[in-house]
Design a protein around this motif. Structure first.
Motif, PDB file in Angstrom:
ATOM      1  N   ASN A   1       7.173   5.749  -4.351  1.00 11.86           N
ATOM      2  CA  ASN A   1       5.813   5.972  -4.197  1.00 11.86           C
ATOM      3  C   ASN A   1       5.173   5.628  -2.643  1.00 11.86           C
ATOM      4  O   ASN A   1       4.189   5.433  -2.450  1.00 11.86           O
TER       5      ASN A   1
ATOM      6  N   THR B   1      -4.709  -2.836   5.141  1.00 11.74           N
ATOM      7  CA  THR B   1      -4.278  -1.926   4.475  1.00 11.74           C
ATOM      8  C   THR B   1      -4.395  -0.537   5.230  1.00 11.74           C
ATOM      9  O   THR B   1      -4.912  -0.352   6.221  1.00 11.74           O
TER      10      THR B   1
ATOM     11  N   ARG C   1      -4.316   3.954   4.384  1.00 14.60           N
ATOM     12  CA  ARG C   1      -4.516   4.916   3.688  1.00 14.60           C
ATOM     13  C   ARG C   1      -4.822   5.922   4.195  1.00 14.60           C
ATOM     14  O   ARG C   1      -5.783   6.074   5.226  1.00 14.60           O
ATOM     15  N   ASP C   2      -4.210   7.210   3.788  1.00 15.33           N
ATOM     16  CA  ASP C   2      -4.539   8.317   4.606  1.00 15.33           C
ATOM     17  C   ASP C   2      -4.570   8.607   5.997  1.00 15.33           C
ATOM     18  O   ASP C   2      -5.498   9.136   6.538  1.00 15.33           O
TER      19      ASP C   2
ATOM     20  N   ALA D   1       5.774   3.118  -0.710  1.00 13.25           N
ATOM     21  CA  ALA D   1       4.965   1.928  -0.638  1.00 13.25           C
ATOM     22  C   ALA D   1       5.568   1.348   0.691  1.00 13.25           C
ATOM     23  O   ALA D   1       6.525   1.021   0.725  1.00 13.25           O
TER      24      ALA D   1
ATOM     25  N   TYR E   1       0.724  -1.190  -0.040  1.00 12.58           N
ATOM     26  CA  TYR E   1       0.015   0.030  -0.192  1.00 12.58           C
ATOM     27  C   TYR E   1       0.961   1.268  -0.051  1.00 12.58           C
ATOM     28  O   TYR E   1       1.993   1.208   0.576  1.00 12.58           O
ATOM     29  N   PRO E   2       0.639   2.539  -0.738  1.00 15.14           N
ATOM     30  CA  PRO E   2      -0.777   2.395  -1.219  1.00 15.14           C
ATOM     31  C   PRO E   2      -0.933   1.402  -2.478  1.00 15.14           C
ATOM     32  O   PRO E   2       0.233   1.301  -3.119  1.00 15.14           O
ATOM     33  N   GLU E   3      -2.027   0.797  -2.666  1.00 19.24           N
ATOM     34  CA  GLU E   3      -2.303  -0.117  -3.846  1.00 19.24           C
ATOM     35  C   GLU E   3      -1.677   0.340  -5.161  1.00 19.24           C
ATOM     36  O   GLU E   3      -1.376  -0.186  -6.003  1.00 19.24           O
ATOM     37  N   SER E   4      -1.928   1.422  -5.212  1.00 13.66           N
ATOM     38  CA  SER E   4      -1.502   2.317  -6.924  1.00 13.66           C
ATOM     39  C   SER E   4      -0.198   1.939  -7.082  1.00 13.66           C
ATOM     40  O   SER E   4       0.206   2.373  -8.180  1.00 13.66           O
TER      41      SER E   4
END
Lengths: 101, 248
Positions: free
Chosen positions: A72, B146, B148-149, A74, A37-40
């Motif tokens: 990124n 996961t 994120r943010d 990641a 992650y981020p998965e992008s």
């Protein structure tokens, strides 16, 4: 030409590479049950690898992967840049002596 | 800090994944409280990891003939069969700062709540890094996380009495391998609550609820209108679409 390879990373997850290549990589998919992650970041990594010479060494591939993941921000769990590089080389059919995956 | 607990509910695969997605987005904006939710899947469904190939992992024809749904998660990890009658899923969605920075350590914390829950049924389970919970060496729960943010989402499945034969017919295993040998082999790796405790599924849910909420300030709650609206948008535009589910 098409190539694919799949390995289970020791104490980690499965990583699989499917690619289309001639002198360079035309398209590539990195698959598996690892976490990132981020998965992008994985899509970004695949984009960066398109156009890379198909005779690129495992060491250079590792460096490209490492740099892209760093750029990124990641986080990767269950697979490592050198394991991905190793599977890419295997998929291209130019397996090197290293067999750490 | 108060947790919101969403009682066991049943939704479609698309809706379940859209809710998780909406709640992790809501953490950033502050619109969503730290949340623990328990849920089931109707129809039964396969969820695959974010980086897996749907066609490689799932027998789509078999799913269609059985009425089993399929969806791609936003979390990594492997393919999971969510048996409507035989499994309970949880999600924890909260600010990242509530958990250890280390990934394995944070898995260990939340998996610890599952383990505490199973302990309430006298089942001795243990955390098996990276993301599994095992009983006597066999997997009883798979988990995926996961971030994120600044928010964390971890969801996981607890097998109650999952139909192993169906599981291995929808997960990509060729038909000729669905032999007794294959089933025996799968059973060697997987175990279920029902194999260890004479508990009903309601009792499992109660045990998990206690495991997850023990020592926490919490109250039972419901989704906000805003969360539900966002989840509906995500369900419609992402999770129900082949463009997402078959993107790999």
């Amino acid at each position: 030409m098409k190539g694919s390879a799949k390995v289970k990373v020791p104490n980690g997850k499965i990583v699989e590479v499917k690619l289309d290549f001639d002198e360079s990589i035309n398209s590539i998919q990195i698959l598996g049950d690892f976490f990132m992650y981020p998965e992008s970041a994985l899509k970004e990594l695949e984009s960066v690898l398109v156009g890379v010479s198909s005779s690129e060494s495992e060491k250079n591939l590792t460096w490209i992967i490492l740099e892209t993941l760093k750029r990124n921000n990641a986080t990767v769990i269950g697979v490592t840049p050198d394991a991905i590089a190793n599977v890419i080389r295997k998929a291209i059919g130019n397996e090197v002596e290293s067999n750490k995956t | 800090m108060k947790w919101r607990v969403i009682r066991l509910e049943t939704r479609s695969a698309y809706s379940n994944m859209a809710i998780d997605n909406a709640l992790i987005e809501g953490q950033k904006s502050g619109a969503s409280e730290p949340t623990i939710r328990f849920y089931k899947w109707l129809p039964s469904a396969v969820s695959i990891g974010c980086f897996q190939s749907m066609n490689d992992e799932v027998d789509i024809e078999r799913c269609n003939s059985l009425g089993v749904s399929y969806v791609r998660r936003i979390t990594g990890g492997g393919a999971v069969y969510h048996d409507n009658k035989g499994e309970i899923t949880y999600s924890v969605i909260a600010p990242e700062g509530l958990f250890p920075k280390g990934i394995i350590e944070s898995y260990k914390v939340i998996c610890g709540w599952v383990i505490d829950g199973l302990e309430n049924l006298n089942i001795k389970a243990e955390f098996a890094p990276i993301n599994d919970i095992i009983v006597n060496g066999k997997k009883i729960s798979g988990n995926a996380q996961t971030r994120r943010d600044g928010a964390i989402l971890q969801h996981g499945t607890i097998l109650y009495d999952t139909d192993i034969r169906t599981m291995f017919s929808v997960l990509r295993v060729s038909a000729e391998k669905i032999s007794d040998k294959m089933i025996r082999s799968a059973e060697e790796r997987v175990t279920r609550v029902k194999d260890h405790a004479n508990a009903t599924q309601e009792e499992l849910y109660d045990a998990l609820l206690k495991g997850f909420t023990n020592g926490k300030d919490y109250e039972f709650g419901a989704y906000t209108e805003k969360e539900l609206k966002r989840a509906e948008e995500l369900e419609e535009s992402v999770y129900s679409k082949n463009a997402w589910n078959f993107s790999r």
